[in-house]
Design a protein around this motif. Sequence first.
Motif, PDB file in Angstrom:
ATOM      1  N   LEU A 140      90.911  13.469  45.782  1.00  0.00           N
ATOM      2  CA  LEU A 140      90.613  13.641  47.211  1.00  0.00           C
ATOM      3  C   LEU A 140      91.382  14.840  47.773  1.00  0.00           C
ATOM      4  N   PHE A 141      92.642  14.960  47.398  1.00  0.00           N
ATOM      5  CA  PHE A 141      93.425  16.111  47.845  1.00  0.00           C
ATOM      6  C   PHE A 141      92.813  17.416  47.344  1.00  0.00           C
ATOM      7  N   ALA A 142      92.462  17.453  46.049  1.00  0.00           N
ATOM      8  CA  ALA A 142      91.913  18.674  45.459  1.00  0.00           C
ATOM      9  C   ALA A 142      90.636  19.082  46.166  1.00  0.00           C
ATOM     10  N   SER A 143      89.771  18.117  46.452  1.00  0.00           N
ATOM     11  CA  SER A 143      88.518  18.397  47.143  1.00  0.00           C
ATOM     12  C   SER A 143      88.785  18.932  48.542  1.00  0.00           C
ATOM     13  N   ALA A 191     109.366  25.663  48.444  1.00  0.00           N
ATOM     14  CA  ALA A 191     109.309  27.027  47.899  1.00  0.00           C
ATOM     15  C   ALA A 191     108.742  27.028  46.484  1.00  0.00           C
ATOM     16  N   GLY A 192     107.733  27.900  46.230  1.00  0.00           N
ATOM     17  CA  GLY A 192     107.169  28.077  44.895  1.00  0.00           C
ATOM     18  C   GLY A 192     106.247  26.962  44.440  1.00  0.00           C
ATOM     19  N   ARG A 193     105.858  26.037  45.329  1.00  0.00           N
ATOM     20  CA  ARG A 193     105.009  24.908  44.922  1.00  0.00           C
ATOM     21  C   ARG A 193     103.621  25.068  45.519  1.00  0.00           C
ATOM     22  N   ASP A 194     102.604  24.588  44.785  1.00  0.00           N
ATOM     23  CA  ASP A 194     101.231  24.688  45.296  1.00  0.00           C
ATOM     24  C   ASP A 194     100.937  23.520  46.235  1.00  0.00           C
ATOM     25  N   ASP A 195      99.796  23.622  46.918  1.00  0.00           N
ATOM     26  CA  ASP A 195      99.439  22.639  47.938  1.00  0.00           C
ATOM     27  C   ASP A 195      99.328  21.228  47.361  1.00  0.00           C
ATOM     28  N   LEU A 196      98.759  21.107  46.177  1.00  0.00           N
ATOM     29  CA  LEU A 196      98.537  19.786  45.589  1.00  0.00           C
ATOM     30  C   LEU A 196      99.866  19.080  45.270  1.00  0.00           C
TER      31      LEU A 196
END
Length: 391
Positions: free
Chosen positions: A373-376, A346-351
Amino acid sequence: MRLLHTSDWHLGRSLHRADLRAAQSAFLDHLVDVARAEKVDAVLVAGDVYDRAVPPVDAVELCEDALLRLHDTGARIVLISGNHDSARRLGFGSGLLEKAGVHLRTRPGALSRPVLVEDGHGPVAVYGVPYLEPDAVRGELPGAAVGPDEVPRGHAGVLGHAVACIRADAEARGIRRRVVMAHGWVSGGAASESERDISVGGVGQVPAELFAGFGYVALGHLHGQQTVAPHLRYSGSPLPYSFSEASHRKGSWLVDLNAAGAARVEQVPAPAGRRLSVLRGRLADLLASAAYERYEHDYVSVTLTDLSRPEAAMDALRARFPHVLVLAFEPEGVVPDQRGYRARTAGRDDLSIAAEFVRHVSNAPPTAGEERLFASAFAAVRTREAEEAAG
C-alpha cells in the motif's frame, strides 16, 4: 500575633481538563473554618490567586465570596499578585477594600507601605511584595524616581532593591516585628511541573539571604509546601495541579509571632480531595489485577509498557479508571532514539521512513500488505508530481 499563610489558589484552573472548582471551593471553606477556629489575626495570600490574567467569571465569584467570609472571621487579609495574575485587574478597588480590612498589594510602588496589625505586644508590619517582572517594574519601584537605572537588573536585583526599601521603612517606623510576603523562586526551593517558569538558566532565582532578619517570610509561586529556612516558607498550592505533585502534602502554615517577632510555625493540612496516582504497566495487568483496585477512583496518569500499542487503550482504561487523564506509551525494553527528525531520516527512502513510522506506532514492522500500500501510494504521488512538472 497569629497569621495564616496560603498562596497559589489558581482559581479557574483545571487538571488535564478535569474540573477542579468543587475542590477549590472546599479548600476555601476549610481556610475560612481555620481562620475562625484559630482566631487568626491576618490571612496572608502570597499570590497567584487566579490561574490567568483574565479569569473566568465563576473564579472571580469564588474569590469574592472567600474574601468576604474570611473578613467575617475578624481577620485582616493581605493579598499580593503573582505571575499568573493581572496586577491591574486584581488591584482594582484596592483603596476602597483597604478601608474594610482587605489589603491588596499589586502595585510595585506600594510595596514599602506596610499593613500594620496590632496586638498586646504592639504593631506587626506586614509588607506585601507583588510578583516583580524585572524589566517591566524597575521604574515603578520605591526609590526609582531618580531613574530606573538606579535599580539593579534581574530578579535578584529588583527584589533586593524592594527588600532594602522595606528595611528602610521599618527602621524609620521603629517597628521590630516584620513580616514580608513575596512571590518568586527563592534558591533552595523545589519546583514541580505546574508552575509557570519565570527563570532563564536559573536567573529567575533569588538568594534566600535577601530575607535575613525578618520574623517571617510568606512565599508564593512554588507549589510544594516547603521550608527554605525556619522563617522562610512556601505554603504551596492547596491542590495538586500536575501529576508531579502526586506525593505532595498540601496545606497552609499557621504562624505565631512572639513579642520579639520570632515565629513558631505549624502545618495545617488541606482537605484531601481526589487522589492523583501514576501507574505503569501492561494494559492487561492494569485492567485485571486486583493490585490496582485502590486506584479506581483516583485521577490517574498511565504509561503502558506493552510491546505493541494496544488498540482503544484509553477506552479500555476508562472502564476501570473513570478518571484517567493522561496516557503515554513506552514499550518495555525499547530505548528511545534521541536524535532529531532530520538525523533519523537522512539518506533513507520514503518506504523505509514510512515503515519506521509504523514500527514506532505499533512496535511491530509493517505487514507485506501495508508495504504494498505504501509503495503504491508513493508511486502515485511521484507520477502526479511528474505530470504537474511537465504541464
